[in-house]
Design an enzyme around this catalytic site. Structure first.
Site: not given
Ligand SMILES: *[C@@H]1O[C@H](CO)[C@@H](O)[C@H](O)[C@H]1NC(C)=O
Ligand SMILES: *[C@@H]1O[C@H](CO)[C@@H](O)[C@H](O)[C@H]1NC(C)=O
Ligand SMILES: *[C@@H]1O[C@H](CO)[C@@H](O)[C@H](O)[C@H]1NC(C)=O
Ligand SMILES: *[C@@H]1O[C@H](CO)[C@@H](O)[C@H](O)[C@H]1NC(C)=O
Ligand SMILES: *[C@@H]1O[C@H](CO)[C@@H](O)[C@H](O)[C@H]1NC(C)=O
Ligand SMILES: *[C@@H]1O[C@H](CO)[C@@H](O)[C@H](O)[C@H]1NC(C)=O
Ligand SMILES: *[C@@H]1O[C@H](CO)[C@@H](O)[C@H](O)[C@H]1NC(C)=O
Length: 504
Positions: A98-100, A444
């Site tokens: 996952r994005h941070g 993340s």
């Protein structure tokens, strides 16, 4: 009589034990980094009078806005993992991240501005030198121009993540080749920048540009074509169900009605507004107080402002509200929520299958004295079609969203409670639930599959969630036989996106 009392005491104790929050709020190795781009003034980092909890409690209850940190918990678990049998060799990695940590999105910033307006109505009641004096001159610190962007903290999360992966498997990655490592992200900038931060860490110092920078290719699909990472936006049946309310978060609505009005009254009291003054926070604004607390803490480590309007129970109740939302709209609440991620799991299987096939065919080629090396792949056409008959590269790194990760975790059967998450659960059930986004889907979050070749057609798969090995329900070992693993998901192997997602 005495015996009955004894039994009662035992029962009560047993219950208390069961109801304890299972996870220890272990200290965090890596402190949250302050983002100076948002909060410039060095705030005094203390806690206010209403905060009957400490820092470590707070930063572990920020729902999906919880920053990623490597707690002792992860490291210890990873160290407990036994090495695979000696003959096993890591041959392929499929990484989903996952994005941070990111900025709030535009709709949330709008609500924060609305909250500010509501507060300004009663600001004369607020003591200038009191705990909430800061509210008198408050402006929302988050700017819409950079809404939703990855923060520098988010860059570091992914950079650090890839460094630890590299340290764990020091001889595995080598130099960057697009044929060996494919990097995918959704079309949203924060996932692309996360991908870029991760790859920078993975290949740092191996290139020739500037300070030996290694550029990489990051592939994205247009939003409407992305059925692997943005399946939740593209499956017509799922969208239809949301629209006609076959899927809804009514449990969250029930929960809000049960809990929010009294939290609103508590906030009013803490602000010093007399109860006979006709002013109250709507449920949506109560939630915005929580969101402001959550973002201030996650982004600026500012823990004593909005959070000071919430006590421990308020935070637990607001946290559960968000989990209900994710549970019913992305998780176990409805089968379709996670069945649509079959497109992604099927692609992971296809990836590993093609790696295994290429090993088998290499062995055959070797037996045939390397005759007609090219014959078993007539289909490769461009240089993007990975060489040596491999349809897929050795490694795939995918960067996406919580709406991608939660369904895949659910499809795999991870963090599933024995009971559905309803608003009417006992507090014991709520406190001990496994589906707690603060713990299982921080920024993340990563779900990584490792494929091992153990010789003689014996392949094993290891799954790690946030760097901690995790047992897939159905497998009896962390190193699970790959064919057996696949057999646990027959409907994924036969999944057909078009027919599943069509509205008929
Ligand atoms: C939780 O943490 C406390 C204090 O650090 C420690 O004494 C205790 O053993 C831990 N409990 C578990 C279950 O790890
Ligand atoms: C964040 O704040 C807490 C106290 O509120 C403090 O213990 C911690 O060190 C702070 N972290 C950083 C990076 O300043
Ligand atoms: C708010 O702003 C006014 C005018 O700029 C200033 O006089 C006052 O001290 C400020 N109040 C607080 C609590 O910061
Ligand atoms: C990343 O790692 C560095 C070096 O160990 C550390 O100082 C920093 O706090 C970490 N940041 C995050 C967000 O994990
Ligand atoms: C590849 O194409 C050649 C010539 O068209 C054909 O003879 C051969 O059987 C094909 N090989 C495979 C594996 O399909
Ligand atoms: C080549 O393409 C054909 C038809 O699209 C397919 O049936 C076959 O499995 C492919 N072969 C390889 C080696 O990918
Ligand atoms: C709890 O709520 C669910 C769904 O709203 C309902 O089906 C169930 O009967 C309720 N249970 C109790 C004990 O009231």
């Amino acid at each position: 009589m005495k015996i009955i009392i004894l039994i009662l005491i035992v029962l009560i104790n047993f219950n208390v034990l069961l109801c304890q929050h299972i996870k220890n709020h272990s200290k965090v190795n890596t402190p949250i980094k302050i983002n100076n781009e948002i909060f410039q003034e060095g705030k005094k980092l203390t806690f206010g009078g209403y905060q009957n909890y400490d820092y470590y409690f707070l930063i572990k209850h920020l729902t999906t806005k919880t920053p990623y940190y490597q707690s002792n918990h992860f490291t210890e678990n990873d160290n407990l993992l036994q090495d695979p049998p000696k003959q096993c060799k890591l041959i392929s990695i499929d990484f989903l991240g996952r994005h941070g940590s990111r900025m709030p999105e535009v709709d949330v910033i709008k609500k924060m501005n609305k909250l500010q307006k509501q507060i300004s109505i009663i600001k004369d009641f607020i003591q200038g030198d009191g705990e909430f004096g800061w509210l008198k001159n408050y402006t929302v610190p988050y700017k819409s121009e950079i809404a939703g962007n990855l923060l520098t903290q988010g860059q570091l999360e992914h950079y650090n993540l890839s460094k630890r992966l590299l340290k764990k498997y020091p001889n595995y990655f080598g130099n960057y080749k697009p044929q060996t490592t494919k990097i995918l992200s959704t079309v949203v900038s924060r996932t692309g920048v996360s991908a870029s931060s991760f790859s920078y860490g993975l290949f740092e110092g191996t290139g020739i540009l500037g300070n030996n920078f290694q550029p990489v290719h990051i592939e994205t699909s247009t939003l409407d074509k992305d059925i692997l990472l943005s399946f939740f936006l593209n499956c017509n049946k799922y969208k239809g169900y949301l629209q006609d309310k076959s899927i809804e978060d009514s449990e969250r609505e029930i929960w809000k009605k049960m809990k929010y009005p009294s939290i609103g009254r508590e906030i009013k009291k803490r602000l010093g507004v007399p109860s006979d003054v006709d002013w109250q926070l709507s449920n949506s604004m109560v939630n915005t107080v929580f969101l402001s607390c959550v973002y201030d803490t996650a982004i600026g480590n500012v823990t004593n402002r909005w959070c000071n309007l919430l006590n421990k129970q308020n935070i637990l109740d607001l946290e559960y509200s968000k989990d209900l939302d994710d549970y019913w709209l992305s998780g176990y609440g409805n089968k379709i929520n996670y069945e649509i991620s079959s497109s992604l799991l099927k692609d992971i299987f296809n990836h590993f299958d093609s790696i295994i096939d290429s090993i088998d065919s290499n062995e055959n080629n070797n037996n045939n004295n390397n005759n007609n090396n090219n014959n078993n792949n007539n289909n490769s056409s461009s240089d993007e079609d990975f060489s040596e008959g491999k349809k897929y590269p050795k490694n795939i790194l995918r960067f996406a969203h919580s709406e991608t990760v939660i369904p895949l975790m659910s499809l795999l059967g991870l963090f599933k409670d024995d009971y559905p998450l309803f608003a009417n659960l006992t507090s014991c059930q709520i406190n001990t639930r496994k589906f707690r986004t603060s713990e299982i889907v921080p920024y993340s979050t990563n779900l990584v599959m490792f494929l091992f070749d153990c010789g003689e057609n014996d392949f094993k798969i290891l799954v790690k969630h946030n760097e901690s090995p995790i047992l897939i329900p159905g497998c009896d070992d962390l190193y699970c036989d790959y064919q057996f693993f696949k057999s646990l998901f027959p409907s994924v192997v036969n999944f057909n996106w078009e027919s599943y997602c069509s509205m008929e």
